[in-house]
Design a protein around this motif. Structure first.
Motif, PDB file in Angstrom:
ATOM      1  N   SER A 156       0.909  -1.177   0.091  1.00 18.10           N
ATOM      2  CA  SER A 156      -0.190  -0.149  -0.008  1.00 18.10           C
ATOM      3  C   SER A 156       0.800   1.290  -0.132  1.00 18.10           C
ATOM      4  O   SER A 156       0.279   2.272  -0.245  1.00 18.10           O
ATOM      5  CB  SER A 156      -0.961   0.105   1.125  1.00 18.10           C
ATOM      6  OG  SER A 156      -0.148  -0.069   2.523  1.00 18.10           O
ATOM      7  N   MET A 163      -1.294   3.823   8.427  1.00 15.61           N
ATOM      8  CA  MET A 163      -1.868   2.547   8.286  1.00 15.61           C
ATOM      9  C   MET A 163      -2.924   2.440   9.724  1.00 15.61           C
ATOM     10  O   MET A 163      -3.934   1.808   9.479  1.00 15.61           O
ATOM     11  CB  MET A 163      -1.162   1.298   8.318  1.00 15.61           C
ATOM     12  CG  MET A 163      -0.512   1.302   6.844  1.00 15.61           C
ATOM     13  SD  MET A 163       0.458  -0.429   6.631  1.00 15.61           S
ATOM     14  CE  MET A 163       1.920  -0.099   7.359  1.00 15.61           C
ATOM     15  N   PHE A 232      -5.402  -2.342   1.245  1.00 12.93           N
ATOM     16  CA  PHE A 232      -5.168  -2.214   2.681  1.00 12.93           C
ATOM     17  C   PHE A 232      -6.379  -2.000   3.458  1.00 12.93           C
ATOM     18  O   PHE A 232      -7.221  -1.168   3.240  1.00 12.93           O
ATOM     19  CB  PHE A 232      -4.244  -1.030   3.134  1.00 12.93           C
ATOM     20  CG  PHE A 232      -4.112  -0.872   4.576  1.00 12.93           C
ATOM     21  CD1 PHE A 232      -3.254  -1.431   5.300  1.00 12.93           C
ATOM     22  CD2 PHE A 232      -4.759   0.005   5.342  1.00 12.93           C
ATOM     23  CE1 PHE A 232      -2.765  -1.451   6.561  1.00 12.93           C
ATOM     24  CE2 PHE A 232      -4.754   0.035   6.733  1.00 12.93           C
ATOM     25  CZ  PHE A 232      -3.431  -0.637   7.132  1.00 12.93           C
ATOM     26  N   PRO A 233      -6.502  -2.904   4.511  1.00 12.33           N
ATOM     27  CA  PRO A 233      -5.515  -3.580   5.148  1.00 12.33           C
ATOM     28  C   PRO A 233      -5.652  -5.171   4.770  1.00 12.33           C
ATOM     29  O   PRO A 233      -4.551  -5.876   5.001  1.00 12.33           O
ATOM     30  CB  PRO A 233      -5.962  -3.655   6.814  1.00 12.33           C
ATOM     31  CG  PRO A 233      -7.484  -3.442   6.649  1.00 12.33           C
ATOM     32  CD  PRO A 233      -7.775  -2.610   5.559  1.00 12.33           C
ATOM     33  N   GLU A 236      -2.434  -6.087   2.590  1.00 12.25           N
ATOM     34  CA  GLU A 236      -1.127  -6.110   3.028  1.00 12.25           C
ATOM     35  C   GLU A 236      -1.123  -6.814   4.325  1.00 12.25           C
ATOM     36  O   GLU A 236      -0.093  -7.485   4.419  1.00 12.25           O
ATOM     37  CB  GLU A 236      -1.346  -4.736   3.683  1.00 12.25           C
ATOM     38  CG  GLU A 236       0.070  -4.125   4.201  1.00 12.25           C
ATOM     39  CD  GLU A 236       0.852  -3.519   3.080  1.00 12.25           C
ATOM     40  OE1 GLU A 236       1.732  -4.202   2.886  1.00 12.25           O
ATOM     41  OE2 GLU A 236       0.518  -2.481   2.602  1.00 12.25           O
TER      42      GLU A 236
END
Length: 479
Positions: A156, A163, A232-233, A236
């Motif tokens: 990402s 994040m 994301f998330p 990831e």
């Protein structure tokens, strides 16, 4: 012809080179089955169905997996609201999902794993991550330790702080790092759960896909795809789990990559605005299929390049219907011409063949706007062939039909296409034909007032008529 794809991980277009050309692997994140999906959820299913079609043209075997998330807090809430077991909810909406996307021309994947059938694999992956120091148990949870994975955030391109803010993660006292995410969580007695070393519980969302991808495709797969909202998330976290769970013997201290190519489709908006329940503008696919021919919906979903946002509007739907009407009209006008359905080795697909521009567009990172330009050129030549010799008509019709079917279109009978109505609606074909006969009689007698009155009567029935060399034809008027 080389296939090129935009890899979200490297942020560039790359030649696609599979690990094993004899077995190409593709994993796409499927639905969480607690309700009918909205039209935005259908975009990845349609886009990556097209990718699977293209891969099958290039490689002898493609294993395409698209999962079903059938345990989730939203499913639990829906089951509790209905006073029913979660299986009642999931069975209903799995069946609806399969039926609805099949109507869009989306073929069945080779594998359609469900999360609840992979609990043992999920528990095993949790054990492995704990043993290697990449996860830890706390307060009946198992959490992934993001500090143990140096590449966390690479897909990402976000920092840990970004994040945490973007995911709105739960700041719990049992977490070592606020960014640590759940692999396993406890279940209250009224919620579904399975026995585990950490107590009765259920899996976190992210680890479900990691376990299912490994079980059916292997530790490293060729392509992992889904909506950009999953980058994301979800994706990831999948990378972190899977890489850390699979050490690479050739590179001590490193893990095997989950996927070599990551593909993400853009989001869908409605008249320029984000679709959301709070705005009350969510378009449910199941309901749209009651109003429009499925191929029209598929056309709109493929109209924009898959990596770009797609704006859904009534104008876009009408334009798609008009284009498809044009293609089906050409097939109808070429109706007596023979058709040759091409296999993958037909010369028409070659570098100098008439279908080369279409295939070249798709090999250029699924460039569907350019593919539709190629289809427009095929339609232009088909139009010129209508009055041509039989061989010309055969070639033109075959090319248009094969090109359309590569994209997932032109599977209907042309006459049926123009006369289809919305589900539950009926038209009296005999009455319509009788009215057309009355109009033709009035026109022959130069009673144009009567002819216009019949046309108006047909229009009131939702019927449009067209006069041409083949006589008067009718179709259901566009809504």
């Amino acid at each position: 012809m080389a296939l090129q794809l935009h890899n979200s991980l490297t942020r560039r277009v790359e030649d696609f080179v599979p690990l094993d050309p004899q077995r190409v692997t593709l994993y796409v994140c499927g639905p969480t089955v607690y309700h009918y999906i909205h039209i935005g959820n259908a975009r990845p299913a349609v886009v990556f169905d097209l990718l699977a079609r293209l891969l099958r043209r290039h490689y002898p075997r493609v294993v395409y997996a698209r999962n079903i998330t059938d345990v989730d807090d939203k499913i639990n809430a829906a089951a509790q609201a209905a006073g029913a077991p979660i299986a009642t909810i999931t069975d209903r909406y799995v069946a609806a999902y399969r039926e609805d996307i099949a109507r869009l021309g989306v073929a069945k994947p080779d594998v359609e794993p469900c999360a609840t059938a992979h609990i043992d694999a999920i528990v095993a992956m949790c054990r492995k991550l704990i043993a290697s120091g990449h996860a830890y148990a706390a307060a009946d949870h198992v959490l992934f330790n993001v500090d143990s994975f140096a590449d966390y955030g690479k897909l990402s391109g976000r920092s840990i702080d970004e994040m945490i803010a973007g995911a709105r993660v739960e700041v719990a006292p049992y977490k070592r790092n606020p960014a640590d995410f759940v692999l396993w969580k406890p279940s209250a007695p009224e919620l579904p759960g399975w026995d585990s070393p950490w107590g009765r519980g259920r899996p976190g969302w992210h680890i479900e896909c990691s376990a299912m991808a490994e079980a059916h495709l292997g530790e490293t797969i060729d392509i992992h795809a889904g909506g950009i909202d999953l980058q994301f998330p979800h994706h990831e976290n999948e990378i972190a789990q899977s890489t850390c769970a699979h050490p690479d013997p050739g590179h001590p201290g490193k893990g095997k990559p989950l996927a070599r190519y990551w593909l993400h489709n853009g989001m869908l908006t409605l008249d320029g605005r984000k679709m959301s329940k709070s705005l009350g503008n969510v378009l449910v696919l199941h309901e749209l299929l009651e109003k429009h021919p499925p191929e029209v919906l598929r056309f709109v979903l493929l109209k924009a390049h898959y990596r770009q946002p797609l704006d859904w509007s009534d104008a876009a739907v009408q334009q798609a219907r008009a284009t498809l009407d044009g293609w089906y009209g050409l097939l109808r006008d070429l109706g007596d011409a023979e058709v040759e359905l091409f296999d993958d080795k037909h010369l028409a697909w070659g570098n100098d063949g008439p279908l080369h521009p279409l295939q070249a567009a798709l090999c250029d990172d699924l460039n569907t706007p350019e593919a539709f330009v190629a289809m427009a050129n095929l339609a232009f030549h088909a139009r010129r062939a209508i009055t041509g010799p039989p061989a010309m008509r055969k070639d033109a019709k075959s090319l248009l039909l094969n090109g359309g079917r590569l994209l997932g279109f032109l599977h209907e009978d042309p006459e049926a296409w123009f006369k289809q109505t919305a589900p539950g609606s009926t038209l009296d074909a005999a009455r319509i034909e009788a009215l057309i006969a009355q109009r033709n009689t009035a026109r022959a007698a130069r009673d144009f007032a009567r002819a216009d009155a019949v046309r108006s009567e047909l229009a009131a029935l939702g019927v449009a008529i067209e006069d041409g060399p083949q006589g008067t034809r009718w179709k259901v008027a566009a809504s």
